[in-house]
Design a protein around this motif. Sequence first.
Motif, PDB file in Angstrom:
ATOM      1  N   MET A  67      19.218  57.743   4.960  1.00 55.52           N
ATOM      2  CA  MET A  67      18.190  57.745   6.000  1.00 55.52           C
ATOM      3  C   MET A  67      18.377  56.568   6.956  1.00 55.52           C
ATOM      4  SD  MET A  67      15.026  58.569   3.403  1.00 55.52           S
ATOM      5  CE  MET A  67      13.815  58.775   4.714  1.00 55.52           C
ATOM      6  N   THR A  68      18.007  56.815   8.210  1.00 54.02           N
ATOM      7  CA  THR A  68      17.985  55.745   9.205  1.00 54.02           C
ATOM      8  C   THR A  68      16.651  54.998   9.125  1.00 54.02           C
ATOM      9  OG1 THR A  68      17.045  57.202  10.898  1.00 54.02           O
ATOM     10  CG2 THR A  68      19.448  57.137  10.701  1.00 54.02           C
ATOM     11  N   ASP A  69      16.566  53.890   9.856  1.00 56.00           N
ATOM     12  CA  ASP A  69      15.314  53.129   9.887  1.00 56.00           C
ATOM     13  C   ASP A  69      14.173  53.989  10.416  1.00 56.00           C
ATOM     14  OD1 ASP A  69      16.612  50.931   8.912  1.00 56.00           O
ATOM     15  OD2 ASP A  69      16.954  50.025  10.874  1.00 56.00           O
TER      16      ASP A  69
ATOM     17  N   SER B 187      19.872  49.591  15.993  1.00 52.57           N
ATOM     18  CA  SER B 187      19.639  50.783  16.800  1.00 52.57           C
ATOM     19  C   SER B 187      18.767  51.802  16.114  1.00 52.57           C
ATOM     20  CB  SER B 187      20.975  51.433  17.174  1.00 52.57           C
ATOM     21  OG  SER B 187      21.658  51.861  16.010  1.00 52.57           O
ATOM     22  N   GLY B 188      18.656  51.727  14.802  1.00 55.38           N
ATOM     23  CA  GLY B 188      17.850  52.691  14.063  1.00 55.38           C
ATOM     24  C   GLY B 188      18.567  54.002  13.828  1.00 55.38           C
ATOM     25  N   GLY B 189      19.836  54.147  14.320  1.00 52.09           N
ATOM     26  CA  GLY B 189      20.552  55.397  14.159  1.00 52.09           C
ATOM     27  C   GLY B 189      21.528  55.397  13.008  1.00 52.09           C
ATOM     28  N   ASP B 190      21.800  54.256  12.438  1.00 50.32           N
ATOM     29  CA  ASP B 190      22.743  54.167  11.326  1.00 50.32           C
ATOM     30  C   ASP B 190      22.042  54.519  10.018  1.00 50.32           C
ATOM     31  OD1 ASP B 190      24.665  53.341  13.104  1.00 50.32           O
ATOM     32  OD2 ASP B 190      24.188  51.213  12.833  1.00 50.32           O
ATOM     33  N   LYS B 191      22.699  55.369   9.241  1.00 48.93           N
ATOM     34  CA  LYS B 191      22.140  55.734   7.944  1.00 48.93           C
ATOM     35  C   LYS B 191      22.533  54.675   6.924  1.00 48.93           C
ATOM     36  CE  LYS B 191      21.959  60.731   8.574  1.00 48.93           C
ATOM     37  NZ  LYS B 191      22.280  62.056   7.977  1.00 48.93           N
ATOM     38  N   LYS B 192      21.607  53.795   6.603  1.00 47.99           N
ATOM     39  CA  LYS B 192      21.896  52.698   5.689  1.00 47.99           C
ATOM     40  C   LYS B 192      20.912  52.609   4.537  1.00 47.99           C
ATOM     41  CE  LYS B 192      19.503  49.516   8.825  1.00 47.99           C
ATOM     42  NZ  LYS B 192      19.651  48.288   9.631  1.00 47.99           N
ATOM     43  N   HIS B 193      19.938  53.532   4.470  1.00 46.78           N
ATOM     44  CA  HIS B 193      18.951  53.527   3.397  1.00 46.78           C
ATOM     45  C   HIS B 193      19.199  54.722   2.474  1.00 46.78           C
ATOM     46  CE1 HIS B 193      16.607  50.423   5.445  1.00 46.78           C
ATOM     47  NE2 HIS B 193      16.760  51.119   6.552  1.00 46.78           N
ATOM     48  N   SER B 194      19.113  54.475   1.191  1.00 49.09           N
ATOM     49  CA  SER B 194      19.262  55.574   0.232  1.00 49.09           C
ATOM     50  C   SER B 194      18.134  56.581   0.415  1.00 49.09           C
ATOM     51  CB  SER B 194      19.249  55.024  -1.197  1.00 49.09           C
ATOM     52  OG  SER B 194      20.336  54.141  -1.397  1.00 49.09           O
TER      53      SER B 194
END
Length: 360
Positions: free
Chosen positions: A221-223, A4-11
């Motif tokens: 950050m998100t995608d 979805s691009g809304g999940d914060k999965k990037h440092s």
Amino acid sequence: MSDSGGDKKHSASERKRRQAREKGQVAKSQDLTSATLLLAAIGALYTIGGNMAAYLSGGIEQALGETKLAPMTNQDATQYMLQISQRLAMAAVPMMILMFIGGVLINVFQSGLLLSTEKLMPKLSNISPLSGAKRILSLQGVMRLVFGMFKVGIIGGIAYLALRAHHGDVISMASLSVPQLAKSMFDTLFGVSLWIGVGLFVLALLEYVYQWWKTEQDLMMTDQEVRDEMKDTEADPQVAARRRQVARQLAMGQLGSEVPKADVVASNPTELAIAIKYDPLTMPAPIVVAKGAGMIAQRIRRLALENGIPVVERKELAQALYKLVDVGQEVPAEQYQAVAEILRYVYQMQGKKVPQATAA
């Protein structure tokens, strides 16, 4: 399932961390600063408390020992109060200095040297009753209240245990003389305060760890944020200039080892420089060992002259090789004749035998 691009999965990137730091968004615990100040004050009392007490007692003894019977004028009273205030200030200055040093060090430990003007800007939301009520009744506000009550309970328990440990000293105070009573009270209060200060410091340290973790989670950050930042970074002229500078430095470092291996440098005449090497025994065709424009071209020509490598002006050849050939690649067949001519010219000028390519 598509992302979805809304999940914060990037440092968080360095750019986002820098922007957050400029806004004052860093991990920080105010309780850790308060606990450090308390421990600094306790440490000051332990180390220099005796000298402070002696200094103050000397002033009190001097004041009470005066036998002046004449009434004091306003000027005398003012001078007398100034002397007392000066003595009190001199006694308190060492403790204040130690507390100031402790406060500065703990803040530098938490957030480094940080000066954010955005936190100083007035905001209407900070004085709005509605915004204040929302902050208090929010989940974060409720959790802060619960944690505050938990800390009060823990500190109260520590104070109770510390007083219980001095139970015998408190009971025996009734039979002590005034100097002994003062010393016993000081020792008891100092011990209880020390235990409370240590407890506050440990709890504040745990809170700081939680604040650091929460800040890291908020900065993730998100995608879409990563993609947007990459676009902004590519368009940032400062970043582009910094990348060009790094690439230029890398190229400059490689030139020092590659240009001396060349047989000739073709130039145009000052804008471009192409270093060419050819060994008919090991190479099927001449190769470009270095090329550059502007400052890099000047560096190639300078290295060539320093190493006795001929620099030949061939405008069309330099332009063609600069556009078509990367470093380490062979000269294209269309340029064989032009390259062979300048190699033949260089060998004849140096009095060397023109090498002949071996048959395959």
